[in-house]
Design an enzyme around this catalytic site. Structure first.
Site, short mmCIF file in Angstrom:
data_model
loop_
_atom_site.label_atom_id
_atom_site.label_comp_id
_atom_site.label_asym_id
_atom_site.label_seq_id
_atom_site.Cartn_x
_atom_site.Cartn_y
_atom_site.Cartn_z
N THR A 1 -27.56 106.33 21.90
CA THR A 1 -27.50 105.95 20.50
C THR A 1 -27.28 107.15 19.58
O THR A 1 -27.50 108.30 19.95
CB THR A 1 -28.80 105.25 20.07
OG1 THR A 1 -29.89 106.15 20.18
CG2 THR A 1 -29.06 104.02 20.92
N ASP A 2 -26.90 106.83 18.35
CA ASP A 2 -26.83 107.84 17.31
C ASP A 2 -28.15 107.84 16.56
O ASP A 2 -29.11 107.17 16.97
CB ASP A 2 -25.62 107.60 16.39
CG ASP A 2 -25.65 106.24 15.70
OD1 ASP A 2 -26.74 105.62 15.60
OD2 ASP A 2 -24.58 105.80 15.24
N LEU A 3 -28.24 108.54 15.47
CA LEU A 3 -29.50 108.65 14.73
C LEU A 3 -30.00 107.33 14.17
O LEU A 3 -31.19 107.17 13.91
CB LEU A 3 -29.35 109.65 13.58
CG LEU A 3 -29.20 111.11 14.02
CD1 LEU A 3 -28.92 112.00 12.81
CD2 LEU A 3 -30.43 111.58 14.76
#
Length: 152
Positions: free
Chosen positions: A28-30
């Site tokens: 995932t990203d942030l």
């Protein structure tokens, strides 16, 4: 004797290959949404599992200097985001078989939601990088899972 876990693997439901993945933090990203390139990794794992289950030993072919499969073209459609801890199933269908390539349709599905889909052509290439005919036993193996359906 210690019990050893086995790596994840898929199953065939008729001509449809199913491969489960779970969304981990690293995917995932942030914001907790799966980074777009990870769908490509999941699709690749599923295709590798298809080869393994068809007894296509790509590693032996590479080591023998015969060639390997490579993605020649891909068309991706991102429809909904996968998120941290989601269970996603990759659906793979082989829809066309040619002398040097296979056309595949892959989908990433969470429950009943289509997240991402890809249509791609995977070509068999010689060590020189030029397309070459797939080994006949491999073509025969693909014939066992060839489907005219692109959608479930």
């Amino acid at each position: 004797m210690t019990i050893q876990p086995h790596p994840p693997g898929g199953i065939f439901d008729g001509t449809l290959h199913l491969y489960a993945v779970r969304v981990y933090y690293e995917d995932t990203d942030l914001s907790g949404i799966v980074y777009h390139a990870n769908y490509l990794r999941w699709f690749e794992r599923a295709r590798s599992d298809v080869l393994r289950m068809l007894d296509i030993d790509q590693r032996a072919a590479i080591e023998a200097g015969e060639g390997a499969y490579a993605v020649a073209s891909i068309d991706l459609q991102y429809l909904r985001p996968a998120k941290l801890d989601d269970d996603v199933v990759i659906h793979t269908r082989c829809t066309q078989l040619k002398a040097a390539s296979v056309i595949m349709h892959q989908r990433a599905i969470r429950g009943s939601e289509l997240l991402c889909e890809a249509r791609l052509r995977v070509g068999f290439v010689a060590p020189s990088g030029r397309p070459t005919r797939q080994p006949q036993p491999w073509r025969d193996a693909f014939m066992t899972i060839l489907s005219q359906e692109e959608t479930e």
